[in-house]
Scaffold this active site. Structure first.
Site, PDB file in Angstrom:
ATOM      1  N   HIS A  18       0.828  -1.199   0.000  1.00 38.18           N
ATOM      2  CA  HIS A  18       0.000   0.000   0.000  1.00 38.18           C
ATOM      3  C   HIS A  18       0.869   1.259   0.000  1.00 38.18           C
ATOM      4  O   HIS A  18       0.589   2.216  -0.739  1.00 38.18           O
ATOM      5  CB  HIS A  18      -0.932  -0.017   1.213  1.00 38.18           C
ATOM      6  N   ASP A 122      -5.896   5.463   1.381  1.00 40.48           N
ATOM      7  CA  ASP A 122      -6.124   4.038   1.215  1.00 40.48           C
ATOM      8  C   ASP A 122      -7.507   3.689   1.750  1.00 40.48           C
ATOM      9  O   ASP A 122      -7.972   4.291   2.722  1.00 40.48           O
ATOM     10  CB  ASP A 122      -5.037   3.273   1.987  1.00 40.48           C
ATOM     11  N   ALA A 333      15.024  -6.422  -3.209  1.00 45.10           N
ATOM     12  CA  ALA A 333      15.451  -6.510  -4.611  1.00 45.10           C
ATOM     13  C   ALA A 333      14.627  -5.569  -5.483  1.00 45.10           C
ATOM     14  O   ALA A 333      13.477  -5.249  -5.164  1.00 45.10           O
ATOM     15  CB  ALA A 333      15.312  -7.944  -5.108  1.00 45.10           C
ATOM     16  N   GLN A 335      12.348  -5.238  -7.871  1.00 48.36           N
ATOM     17  CA  GLN A 335      11.408  -6.073  -8.610  1.00 48.36           C
ATOM     18  C   GLN A 335      10.980  -5.496  -9.965  1.00 48.36           C
ATOM     19  O   GLN A 335      10.998  -6.231 -10.960  1.00 48.36           O
ATOM     20  CB  GLN A 335      10.176  -6.378  -7.756  1.00 48.36           C
TER      21      GLN A 335
END
Length: 461
Positions: A18, A122, A333, A335
């Site tokens: 989120h 959110d 990492a 992504q």
């Protein structure tokens, strides 16, 4: 002296998937010359800034971060041996989210400084921002961090109605998706959600049109407007020079591999696999002979900076045996850059919406292995509706150990078969579709432009 016209206040939910999406949205809105203020605890604002995969550091630096004092809460480690996988280790944090008063005070202060305050929050932070309804020159919009398909399934289930669109005969059950405590937390948001002026979605109408139309029906949203503005990940990923060592090491390793030859393996930030499942996954990767890049990390705790992280054990000699074929990464990492790399040809994923929309954007087919929350329904969207992936195991078997032989077979299908080639072709077609949608004049770009025009209109709130 005239007040500045508009300020946007972002209020993310404190979980990585989120925080990430609202950070991406912050940079997008800021690119229109609108000041954006990102509100959260000091820990989670720091987390959002540290993990800005794909975003340009200069764009992030334009965002104004507001640290809201938050009460301390326990930060238990995740339980890798739990048969169900919802992130219960984060529940104490969510239960302690007593941010309503400090956020309300901050919003009132901002409302005195700007002609209009636009709160984008959110859906899980509706309770926190509910006082926006009492501020005359403020309005709020919900940013939905899930797919339109999953939103439709959840919404119609709450209304006791079936999904009126052709879909797989049996959708995943809600059993095991969330805990009773999380369900109670969700229920707290229902009434405050009614104060919102509209909805934003990190999806593209060109791939989820039927489901967007379902959740836009008047009986569901009334007269509120909706905008499907995704994918909100930058079309051009950042390649700034000051990347981390692991960032560079991952991409340098991928540079040495053949096109579409590597399977990327990652289960996101809220899933911890048991030692037994990790061993089966390791053996499955090894036996498949497929090249792989495996991010092996424990799930996040409340405070990701406290330095106390479980280091999962791999089978004896595993990393030595797969040297040159596979790479195991235990740190954060990059992504989006991994998925965008030409050597990456598949993705073993938990099907969190961040991972799904990134994979769609980069044209990478998915081996879907859902764990909790919206992930089982996202896996249906990926495998049955968009047809750009295959299922590792059925949701009914979610508590069972997935054996190495099953993992090996799935990897070989995805990476070395005609069926896998067809899934890859379909994923690439979807990537081209959503790319065009985000360009000037494209469907998603037009909706983003429409939202910006709406929040910067005259003073008629």
């Amino acid at each position: 002296m005239e007040k500045p016209r508009v300020a946007v206040i972002m209020v993310p939910f404190p979980a990585q998937g989120h925080l990430n999406q609202l950070m991406q949205l912050s940079c997008l809105i800021s690119s229109y010359g609108i000041p954006v203020h990102y509100v959260g605890s000091a820990i989670h604002n720091r987390q959002a800034k540290v993990r800005i995969n794909g975003l340009n550091h200069e764009d992030v630096e334009k965002i104004h971060f507001r640290d809201i004092p938050t009460p301390s809460s326990v930060s238990p480690p995740p339980d890798p041996n739990s048969p169900d996988k919802p992130p219960t280790q984060l529940q104490p944090l969510w239960d302690s989210l007593s941010l309503r008063e400090p956020v309300a005070s901050y919003l009132r202060d901002m409302a005195n400084k700007f002609e209009r305050v636009v709160v984008v929050h959110d859906s899980l932070m509706a309770v926190v921002v509910q006082d926006v309804s009492s501020i005359l020159n403020a309005e709020s919009y919900v940013f939905n961090c899930i797919s339109a398909f999953t939103k439709a399934v959840f919404t119609l289930d709450l209304l006791g109605k079936p999904l009126p669109i052709e879909h797989p005969k049996e959708l995943p059950s809600f059993e095991g998706c969330i805990t009773d405590e999380i369900r109670d937390f969700l229920a707290l948001q229902f009434e405050p959600l009614s104060y919102r002026a509209g909805d934003l979605y990190n999806t593209c109408r060109l791939i989820e049109q039927d489901y967007m139309e379902l959740i836009e029906k008047e009986e569901i949203v009334g007269s509120r407007k909706s905008w499907a503005i995704g994918p909100i990940l930058p079309a051009k990923l950042s390649s700034s020079a000051n990347q981390s060592e692991i960032h560079n090491r991952c991409l340098e390793w991928l540079d040495k591999q053949e096109i579409n030859s590597v399977i990327y393996v990652s289960f996101g930030t809220t899933t911890s696999l048991s030692d037994e499942q990790i061993k089966e996954l390791a053996y499955g990767l090894e036996q498949s002979k497929v090249k792989f890049l495996w991010v092996l990390r424990d799930a996040d705790k409340r405070d990701i900076f406290d330095g106390q992280v479980r280091r999962a054990e791999l089978p004896d000699g595993f990393e030595e045996r797969v040297e040159g074929v596979g790479m195991v990464v235990r740190e954060w990492a990059p992504q989006p850059q991994i998925l965008a790399h030409p050597s990456t040809g598949g993705f073993v994923s938990h099907c969190g919406w961040n991972s799904c929309i990134e994979s769609i954007t980069m044209g990478v087919p998915i081996a879907a292995w859902p764990m909790h929350s919206d992930q089982p329904n996202n896996s249906v969207l990926i495998t049955e509706i968009l047809k750009m992936g295959l299922l590792v195991r059925d949701w009914k078997q979610r508590t069972e150990l997935v054996k190495a032989s099953i993992i090996k077979n799935i990897l070989k299908i995805l990476m070395a078969s005609k069926e896998g080639d067809e899934l890859r072709k379909r994923a690439e077609e979807l990537a081209a579709t959503v790319y065009q949608a985000t360009q000037q004049g494209g469907a998603s770009k037009l909706e983003l432009d429409s939202f910006i025009s709406h929040i910067t209109r005259g003073n008629d709130i």
